[in-house]
Design an enzyme around this catalytic site. Structure first.
Site, mmCIF file in Angstrom:
data_model
loop_
_atom_site.group_PDB
_atom_site.id
_atom_site.type_symbol
_atom_site.label_atom_id
_atom_site.label_comp_id
_atom_site.label_asym_id
_atom_site.label_seq_id
_atom_site.Cartn_x
_atom_site.Cartn_y
_atom_site.Cartn_z
ATOM 1 N N ARG A 36 7.228 7.807 -4.985
ATOM 2 C CA ARG A 36 7.310 6.935 -6.160
ATOM 3 C C ARG A 36 8.311 7.415 -7.210
ATOM 4 O O ARG A 36 8.933 6.612 -7.891
ATOM 5 C CB ARG A 36 5.926 6.796 -6.800
ATOM 6 C CG ARG A 36 4.965 5.966 -5.980
ATOM 7 C CD ARG A 36 3.578 5.965 -6.602
ATOM 8 N NE ARG A 36 2.613 5.273 -5.754
ATOM 9 C CZ ARG A 36 1.304 5.413 -5.846
ATOM 10 N NH1 ARG A 36 0.797 6.225 -6.767
ATOM 11 N NH2 ARG A 36 0.511 4.744 -5.041
ATOM 12 N N HIS A 86 -10.305 -3.136 -10.818
ATOM 13 C CA HIS A 86 -9.987 -2.362 -12.013
ATOM 14 C C HIS A 86 -9.787 -3.290 -13.207
ATOM 15 O O HIS A 86 -9.300 -4.421 -13.064
ATOM 16 C CB HIS A 86 -8.696 -1.567 -11.811
ATOM 17 C CG HIS A 86 -8.839 -0.370 -10.919
ATOM 18 N ND1 HIS A 86 -10.045 0.054 -10.416
ATOM 19 C CD2 HIS A 86 -7.905 0.503 -10.449
ATOM 20 C CE1 HIS A 86 -9.849 1.135 -9.662
ATOM 21 N NE2 HIS A 86 -8.564 1.431 -9.678
ATOM 22 N N CYS A 97 -2.161 1.619 -8.168
ATOM 23 C CA CYS A 97 -2.877 0.360 -8.370
ATOM 24 C C CYS A 97 -2.998 -0.008 -9.845
ATOM 25 O O CYS A 97 -2.828 -1.178 -10.215
ATOM 26 C CB CYS A 97 -4.263 0.447 -7.729
ATOM 27 S SG CYS A 97 -5.213 1.898 -8.213
ATOM 28 N N GLN A 134 -11.893 1.854 -14.407
ATOM 29 C CA GLN A 134 -11.552 1.843 -12.990
ATOM 30 C C GLN A 134 -12.788 1.999 -12.102
ATOM 31 O O GLN A 134 -13.651 2.845 -12.329
ATOM 32 C CB GLN A 134 -10.524 2.935 -12.701
ATOM 33 C CG GLN A 134 -9.221 2.680 -13.435
ATOM 34 C CD GLN A 134 -8.136 3.703 -13.151
ATOM 35 O OE1 GLN A 134 -7.417 4.115 -14.052
ATOM 36 N NE2 GLN A 134 -7.981 4.111 -11.906
ATOM 37 N N ALA A 177 -9.231 0.980 4.458
ATOM 38 C CA ALA A 177 -9.433 -0.120 3.505
ATOM 39 C C ALA A 177 -8.139 -0.846 3.180
ATOM 40 O O ALA A 177 -8.057 -2.075 3.273
ATOM 41 C CB ALA A 177 -10.079 0.418 2.231
ATOM 42 N N VAL A 178 -7.105 -0.114 2.788
ATOM 43 C CA VAL A 178 -5.838 -0.745 2.434
ATOM 44 C C VAL A 178 -5.190 -1.362 3.669
ATOM 45 O O VAL A 178 -4.665 -2.473 3.622
ATOM 46 C CB VAL A 178 -4.887 0.267 1.771
ATOM 47 C CG1 VAL A 178 -3.509 -0.348 1.558
ATOM 48 C CG2 VAL A 178 -5.448 0.732 0.432
#
Length: 409
Positions: free
Chosen positions: A164, A308, A192, A219, A76-77
Site C-alpha cells: 500500500r 464498520h 477497509c 469497527q 471470508a474476503v
C-alpha cells in the site's frame, strides 16, 4: 432467560445474513493480515440502480473473456470476491481458485460451474489474466511481484497491506483514482476503514476542497476475522447466560461484549495506532494530497458483527452548503444517502451489512469549525472495504485497457 433467548436470536439472524450473502468471515480479512510495522513515508443491491447493471452487462459484452484466479477464495474476503465476480457480470471466461494443501482438491460451487481448488503455485497463477490475492501480507510479499513479472505475468490485485505504501504501486479506490492503474500490473487495495470513508469524502472534496479531516471509527468484530466474531458471540452468550460476569478475551486486548476498546493494531511512537495511521497515510496517497496533509483518526472496536461505522468531521477551503453536499453524495456511485432523521433513517451497521453501497447520513454543518461538515458513514467491511473494491478495480482496468486477455498462440 429472556436475555439469553434474545442473544441467541440475534446471532441466529447474523448467521442467516452471512448465508444470504455467501460469506463465512475468517481470519483472512485484509485489515488484519500483516503484522509488519510499515512506516509510511457501488451498488447497494444488485436489483437496484439498473443503469449500473447495464454498465456491468456492457462490460461483459465488450471485453474478451478473462482467465481469473483467486488466491484465498475459501476465506471470508476470497468468498466475497467470487460473489462479486458473479453478481457484477465481470467477464470471466474461466475461474481458477488457489489454496493451501489443506484446501486443495475441494470443489467450490460457483455460477461459473464447479471449480476444484488448486494447490497454489506461482507458475499456475501466472497463467491467469488477473489474480486476486485475499491472503496475508507475508504471502503477498513473497509471491505478488513474481506472479505479475514480465509481459506474460498476470495483473495482481492485492488485498493485504504489503504494497500500500510502496512508491510506484497504485493504491486504489476506483471511483477516485482508477486512472493510476494504467500501465500497472500490481495494484494495492486499501484498508477497509479508508475505503469506506473516502467514498463519502471524495465527492465533498471535489465540491469544497478538503482542508483537514477528523475521523472516529466504530469497527466491528469481523476486523479480527472469524476468531474475533466467535469470541464476541461466545462471550456475549456467556454473560447473558449468567456463566460469567465479564467475558473471556483471547483475540481482543480486552473483553468486547458490552464494551468498546479504543485500540486496534499496534501503538506507534506518536501515540496513534497503526490502524489510525493507515487512514492518514492512505487518504493522502489515494486522494493525491500532500505528505503532511492533516488527517487524524481514532479507531475503536465495538461489539457488532460485520459493518464498520465512522463519524467524520471534514473541514474545507470553501464555504459549505449542506444541500449541495447532499446532492453530491446522492449522485456519487457507490454511495447511498440515508439522511431522513424525521423518519429515523440514518446509516447503521444492521442496514449496511451485505450492501454494496456505503451509507451516508446525519449530514450537517459542523458548529465547532468554520466551513466544515459532519456526517456518519457505514459500510460493509468485506465488500466495500475489500472484495467489492478489488473487483471494481479490475473492472476499471478492463475499461482503461490495463487488463486484457493474453494473446494465445
Amino acid at each position: 432467560m429472556k436475555f439469553s433467548t434474545a442473544a441467541s436470536a440475534l446471532f441466529a439472524v447474523a448467521s442467516s445474513v452471512s448465508t444470504t450473502y455467501g460469506f463465512t468471515p475468517s481470519s483472512s480479512l485484509s485489515s488484519f493480515t500483516s503484522s509488519r510495522n510499515i512506516a509510511a513515508p457501488r451498488l447497494s443491491d444488485p436489483t437496484l440502480h439498473s443503469h449500473r447493471q447495464s454498465s456491468a452487462t456492457a462490460l461483459r459484452m465488450s471485453a474478451a473473456s478473462l482467465s481469473v484466479g483467486v488466491v484465498g477464495a475459501t476465506g471470508a474476503v476470497g468468498k466475497e470476491i467470487v460473489g462479486c465476480l458473479e453478481k457484477r457480470s465481470f467477464p470471466v471466461g474461466s475461474l481458477r481458485i488457489f489454496g493451501s494443501e489443506r484446501s486443495a482438491g475441494r470443489e467450490v460451487d460457483t455460477q461459473f460451474g464447479k471449480v476444484t481448488v488448486e494447490l497454489f503455485g506461482e507458475e499456475a497463477a501466472r497463467e491467469c489474466d488477473v489474480v486476486f490475492l485475499a491472503v496475508d501480507g507475508d504471502f503477498s510479499l513473497a509471491h505478488a511481484e513474481n506472479i505479475c513479472a514480465g509481459d506474460d505475468g498476470a495483473v495482481v490485485i492485492d488485498n493485504s497491506s504489503a504494497f500500500r505504501y510502496k512508491e510506484g504501486i497504485p493504491l486504489v479506490v476506483p471511483e477516485i483514482n482508477a486512472e493510476t492503474t494504467k500501465g500497472k500490473k500490481l495494484i494495492a487495495n486499501p484498508n477497509c476503514t479508508t475505503a469506506i470513508g473516502l467514498m463519502a469524502i471524495w465527492p465533498l472534496h471535489k465540491l469544497f476542497g478538503l482542508k483537514k479531516m477528523l475521523m472516529s471509527t466504530y469497527q466491528a468484530a469481523s476486523g479480527a476475522g472469524q476468531p474475533g466474531m466467535d469470541e464476541l458471540k461466545a462471550g456475549t452468550l456467556s454473560v447473558l447466560n449468567g456463566e460469567r460476569d465479564v467475558a473471556e478475551n483471547k483475540i481482543f486486548a480486552h473483553p468486547l461484549p458490552f464494551n468498546v476498546i479504543p485500540h486496534i493494531d499496534n501503538f506507534q511512537d506518536n501515540g496513534y495506532t497503526k490502524e489510525e495511521m493507515k487512514v492518514t497515510w492512505e487518504t493522502r496517497k489515494i486522494c493525491g494530497l500532500a505528505d503532511d496533509f492533516p488527517v487524524s483518526c481514532t479507531a475503536v472496536r465495538i461489539p457488532t458483527a460485520r459493518a464498520h461505522s465512522e463519524n467524520i468531521v471534514a473541514l474545507f477551503d470553501k464555504p459549505v452548503d449542506v444541500a449541495a453536499a447532499r446532492k453530491a453524495l446522492a449522485e456519487q456511485p457507490g454511495v447511498k444517502l440515508v439522511d431522513d432523521p424525521e423518519n429515523l433513517k440514518y446509516p447503521m451497521p444492521i442496514t449496511a451489512t451485505g450492501q454494496y453501497d456505503v451509507e451516508v447520513g446525519r449530514l450537517r454543518e459542523c458548529i465547532a469549525f468554520d466551513n466544515a461538515l459532519e456526517f456518519f458513514v457505514c459500510g460493509d467491511q468485506l465488500l466495500r472495504g475489500a472484495a467489492l473494491n478489488a473487483v471494481i478495480v479490475a473492472e476499471a482496468m478492463v475499461e482503461n485497457g490495463a487488463l486484457k486477455a493474453k494473446a494465445t498462440a
